[in-house]
Design an enzyme around this catalytic site. Structure first.
Site, PDB file in Angstrom:
ATOM      1  N   SER B 150       0.847  -1.196   0.000  1.00 35.85           N
ATOM      2  CA  SER B 150       0.000   0.000   0.000  1.00 35.85           C
ATOM      3  C   SER B 150       0.889   1.254   0.000  1.00 35.85           C
ATOM      4  O   SER B 150       1.732   1.417  -0.881  1.00 35.85           O
ATOM      5  CB  SER B 150      -0.934  -0.050   1.208  1.00 35.85           C
ATOM      6  OG  SER B 150      -1.927   0.933   1.115  1.00 35.85           O
ATOM      7  N   ARG B 220     -11.973   6.274  10.212  1.00 34.71           N
ATOM      8  CA  ARG B 220     -11.541   4.890  10.136  1.00 34.71           C
ATOM      9  C   ARG B 220     -12.633   4.001   9.547  1.00 34.71           C
ATOM     10  O   ARG B 220     -12.353   3.065   8.809  1.00 34.71           O
ATOM     11  CB  ARG B 220     -11.163   4.393  11.525  1.00 34.71           C
ATOM     12  CG  ARG B 220     -10.602   2.986  11.542  1.00 34.71           C
ATOM     13  CD  ARG B 220      -9.371   2.868  10.677  1.00 34.71           C
ATOM     14  NE  ARG B 220      -8.721   1.565  10.832  1.00 34.71           N
ATOM     15  CZ  ARG B 220      -7.568   1.248  10.268  1.00 34.71           C
ATOM     16  NH1 ARG B 220      -6.952   2.108   9.481  1.00 34.71           N
ATOM     17  NH2 ARG B 220      -7.022   0.060  10.460  1.00 34.71           N
ATOM     18  N   ASP B 340      -8.857  -6.299  -4.704  1.00 35.16           N
ATOM     19  CA  ASP B 340      -8.493  -4.994  -4.151  1.00 35.16           C
ATOM     20  C   ASP B 340      -9.117  -3.894  -5.021  1.00 35.16           C
ATOM     21  O   ASP B 340      -8.759  -3.752  -6.188  1.00 35.16           O
ATOM     22  CB  ASP B 340      -6.964  -4.870  -4.142  1.00 35.16           C
ATOM     23  CG  ASP B 340      -6.464  -3.584  -3.485  1.00 35.16           C
ATOM     24  OD1 ASP B 340      -7.293  -2.716  -3.147  1.00 35.16           O
ATOM     25  OD2 ASP B 340      -5.240  -3.467  -3.307  1.00 35.16           O
ATOM     26  N   HIS B 373      -8.133  -4.970  -0.350  1.00 39.62           N
ATOM     27  CA  HIS B 373      -6.847  -4.308  -0.144  1.00 39.62           C
ATOM     28  C   HIS B 373      -6.081  -4.931   1.030  1.00 39.62           C
ATOM     29  O   HIS B 373      -4.856  -5.016   1.009  1.00 39.62           O
ATOM     30  CB  HIS B 373      -7.093  -2.817   0.110  1.00 39.62           C
ATOM     31  CG  HIS B 373      -5.838  -2.006   0.177  1.00 39.62           C
ATOM     32  ND1 HIS B 373      -4.963  -1.934  -0.876  1.00 39.62           N
ATOM     33  CD2 HIS B 373      -5.298  -1.235   1.155  1.00 39.62           C
ATOM     34  CE1 HIS B 373      -3.940  -1.151  -0.549  1.00 39.62           C
ATOM     35  NE2 HIS B 373      -4.127  -0.717   0.679  1.00 39.62           N
ATOM     36  N   ASP B 374      -6.816  -5.374   2.028  1.00 37.25           N
ATOM     37  CA  ASP B 374      -6.204  -6.007   3.205  1.00 37.25           C
ATOM     38  C   ASP B 374      -5.443  -7.283   2.875  1.00 37.25           C
ATOM     39  O   ASP B 374      -4.674  -7.773   3.714  1.00 37.25           O
ATOM     40  CB  ASP B 374      -7.287  -6.345   4.247  1.00 37.25           C
ATOM     41  CG  ASP B 374      -7.507  -5.207   5.239  1.00 37.25           C
ATOM     42  OD1 ASP B 374      -6.775  -4.205   5.164  1.00 37.25           O
ATOM     43  OD2 ASP B 374      -8.405  -5.337   6.093  1.00 37.25           O
TER      44      ASP B 374
END
Lengths: 405, 405
Positions: B150, B220, B340, B373-374
Site C-alpha cells: 500500500s 476509520r 483490491d 486491499h487487506d
C-alpha cells in the site's frame, strides 16, 4: 408548469414497526391527463433524496423536476399518452408528513412541536401502503405501470408483491433485491456522521436552534462517492489541482475535494437530517424475502449437489426471492447500468433470475453507461427507448399455469 | 522478542513543502543479523496506520507485529538469512518525530508544547529521504531489497527513483503509481470527519484537553470499508442481525454496523488525529510523474493515431511514468490482489507497463485473494512464495543499453 397537490389522510396508518400515525399528508404532482377508464396512470417512486417534483417547473424555478428528461410530452414516459403521478413519501422533508411536521401528540400537550426523532422509522412496504391509499383516493384501481430507480425501484418491486393485481407493469431501475453488507456499511457511516454531530442534539435540533450541518455534509459526501465511479471522477476531475500547485495544508487542493464539499454543502441546505437517517434505514430494512427464507429451506436441502456454503447461501436467497415473487401478476422490466457499483448489475440479475425461475414475464437491460449509479438519471437513448417500448407494448396475458411448470 | 531503538538526527531536514525540521528522531526495529559486508539488509516500509513494529513481540504483548506472518525465521522474508529493518516514519505517532512530539520552537518560547497542527505536511519522498539517513547511520550502503505494501509500496517505488544505486530489489505490493480522484475523495471524507469535529480544536486538542474521537472513528470506518470487499463483508456478516430482529432505531442492528463501530473505536484509542490527516495527505500528494509530465509531452504528440482524449491522457501518464523510471537500476516485483478495489490490479499494471516499456526487469503477480486491499496482510501461499523466491534469487545484471532499444 406544475403545481403540487396535498391530500390529507385522516385515518390511522399502522407501520411495519408497529407504531401508528394518527393521520398524514401526502404531497404529489401529476402530469398529463387521466383517461376515462383510468387505465393510463403511471406511478413514479422517488429515491433517497428525491421528491414529488419529478418533472416540469414550479413557478419561478430555474431547474426542472429530477426526472424531467424521462417524463413529458413525447418523452420515454409520454405525458401525451399517460397520466403520471409522483408522490413524496412519508418521512421525507418535502411536504408529506415527516420528522419536520408537527407531532399531534405535542399539540395535545399544549405546545406544537415537530416530530423530529419521534417520527417512526418507515419501510418501503409502508410507503407502498400509503401510495395504495393515494391510488384509492385518485380512483386508480390498476396502474398501467409503476416505475422507480434505486430506492424507487424497491417500491415498484414491493408493489408487485403486496398488490399484485393493482399494477400491470413494474419497472425496476438500478436497484437491488436487498442491500449488501457493504451498502449497509456506507449507510452506517452516513448515519454516524449525523448522529455524532454535537449539533444533532438527539434529533431535536429544530427545538435547540441548531442544525447538524457538518454531519449532513459528511453523509452526503460519502454517499455521493458511491453514486459515481472511479472512471467518471477521473474523467471529470482527475488529479487536477485547484491552484495549480500543492499547498501543503488542509484547504481544498484537488478539484474533486472542492466538488464533493460543494455538493455536501448544497445538500445540507435543502435536506432534513432526521429524514436522511430514516431514509437510509428504510434502505437497510428492505428485504422482500423476509418471511420467505423458511418457506424455501426445504427446496434448498433437496439441492444435494451444492457443496460450497456460499453458493448454498446464494441458492437459499434465490429460493426465497422466488417464493416472494410467487404471486406477482405484472410484467417486469429490470434495468441496470454497467458501471453502477452501488447496486451492481449482478444485483439486478438476482431479481431477473428469480423472476425467470418463477416463470414470470421479465425483460432485462444492462445499459452501458459511464455515470455509475447516477446513470438512471441520465438521458441515455438505449435506456429511454427501452422504457418507452415497454410502457407502450400491449400487455401479454401469459398462461401462468403453463409458465410455472 | 524485539526491542525498538531510537536514533536522534541532530541535523536540519528540509521537506518537500519547503519547511525544515531542525532535528528529528526515528524509531525502528531490526530482526535477524547484519552480515559482515552489510549486503543482506532489507528495509520494510509501513502503510498508513502501521508502525516500526512489523514482527515479533514486545515485552508483554499478546499480538505480534503487523507483518509477523511475512517476517521471521524461515518465513518469506527470512530472518535467518536477512537483516530486516522497519522504521516508523516522521509525522506518525508511534515514536518518530510527529505532531505529538514537542515542538522545539515552543521550548524557545519557554513552554514545551506538542507540534500538533504545526507539524509540517510530509511526503513519501520526505520519508524516503529520512530512511536514507537512517541507512547511512546503520552503515547500509545498498539494500538487498526494499519492500512495502500500500503506502509502503509507494516508498519502495520512490526509493528506486531517488536512490537508484542504493537498492537491488524493489517490492511494490497492493500499491498504485498515484491516487485516483476516487481515492482522494475517500481521503477527503476522512479528513473532513476529523477537521469538522468540534473537539478537533484546529488541531490543538492536546492543549485543549479534548480529542476528536468521533471524527477519527468516522474516518476509520470509511477507510475500513475501502480495505475490504463487498463479497468479503457478505461472507463475514451478510445481513445478519445483532438481536435477530429489526429494532427500528439507530442502535446497532446489523452485525456489520457493530463491527465497523468497534474497529473505529479501537482505532481512535491508538492513533493521533493530526497524524491521520497528514498520512492521507501524503497519500494524495504521491505522484512520481510530477516533473516528468512535460518531459513526455513531445513523445505523446508523436503518437498520431490516438484519437480519444482519455486514451491520450493515459498515454501521457504512461510516458511520464516511463520518464520517472528512466534511471532506476533495481529489479522490481509488483504484486496486486484480484479483489483490491482501493488500489486495483489495473493500477499495479500501470507500474508494470511503464517498467516494461522502459526495459526494466520486473516480475508481476496478480494474486487471487478474497480480502480486498487487506489481502497484503494475509498469509497467502502463492504471495509468500513469490516474495521468498524474488528475495533469494540471484541478482541479474541486465545489458541496459540493449534492453532499452
Amino acid at each position: 408548469m406544475v403545481t403540487p397537490q396535498t391530500y390529507h389522510f385522516d385515518e390511522p396508518f399502522t407501520l411495519e414497526c408497529n407504531r401508528t400515525l394518527p393521520a398524514f399528508d401526502l404531497v404529489f404532482e401529476t402530469y398529463g391527463t387521466l383517461n376515462a377508464d383510468k387505465s393510463n396512470a403511471i406511478l413514479i417512486c422517488h429515491a433517497l433524496s428525491g421528491s414529488h417534483h419529478a418533472a416540469g417547473y414550479h413557478e419561478g424555478d430555474k431547474k426542472a423536476g429530477w426526472w424531467d428528461n424521462m417524463i413529458g410530452p413525447s418523452k420515454a414516459i409520454d405525458t401525451d399518452e399517460f397520466f403520471v403521478v409522483c408522490v413524496n413519501n412519508i418521512g421525507s422533508c418535502f411536504g408529506s408528513t415527516g420528522p419536520t411536521s408537527i407531532n399531534p401528540d405535542s399539540i395535545d400537550k399544549g405546545e406544537a412541536q415537530p416530530y423530529g426523532p419521534d417520527f417512526p422509522l418507515v419501510t418501503i412496504k409502508d410507503w407502498v401502503g400509503t401510495q395504495a391509499l393515494l391510488s384509492d383516493r385518485l380512483g386508480i384501481e390498476v396502474w398501467h405501470a409503476i416505475v422507480g430507480g434505486s430506492m424507487g425501484g424497491m417500491q415498484a418491486l414491493q408493489w408487485s408483491l403486496d398488490y399484485p393485481n393493482r399494477l400491470k407493469r413494474c419497472v425496476v431501475i438500478a436497484s437491488t433485491p436487498k442491500l449488501s453488507a457493504q451498502n449497509i456499511a456506507f449507510n452506517e457511516v452516513a448515519r454516524q456522521s449525523i448522529l455524532s454531530d454535537p449539533d444533532f442534539k438527539e434529533g431535536r435540533y429544530l427545538q435547540a436552534g441548531t442544525y447538524p450541518r457538518r454531519g449532513l455534509i459528511l453523509a452526503r459526501m460519502v454517499g455521493h462517492i458511491t453514486y459515481l465511479t472511479d472512471d467518471a471522477m477521473k474523467a471529470k476531475f482527475g488529479r487536477d489541482l485547484k491552484s495549480g500547485k500543492f499547498m501543503y495544508g488542509y484547504d481544498v487542493e484537488f478539484q474533486v475535494e472542492s466538488y464533493l464539499r460543494y455538493q455536501g454543502e448544497r445538500f445540507s441546505e435543502n435536506f432534513d437530517a432526521n429524514t436522511y437517517l430514516l431514509m437510509t434505514k428504510a434502505l437497510d430494512y428492505f428485504d422482500p424475502t423476509r418471511g420467505h427464507i423458511e418457506d424455501s429451506e426445504t427446496s434448498v436441502e433437496a439441492d444435494t449437489e451444492i457443496q460450497n456454503s456460499q453458493s448454498q447461501n446464494d441458492q437459499r436467497e434465490l429460493s426465497a426471492l422466488k417464493a416472494a415473487f410467487a404471486h406477482s401478476e405484472c410484467q417486469y422490466l429490470v434495468v441496470s447500468f454497467t458501471t453502477d457499483w452501488r447496486f451492481a448489475p449482478e444485483r439486478s440479475q438476482e431479481i431477473v433470475d428469480a423472476l425467470m425461475a418463477t416463470g414470470k414475464p421479465v425483460s432485462y437491460l444492462n445499459v452501458d453507461a459511464p455515470h455509475g449509479h447516477d446513470s438512471f438519471l441520465f438521458d441515455i437513448p438505449r435506456y429511454m427507448g427501452a422504457i418507452k417500448g415497454f410502457l407502450t407494448a400491449p400487455f401479454i396475458t401469459a398462461n401462468r399455469t403453463g409458465a410455472r411448470l
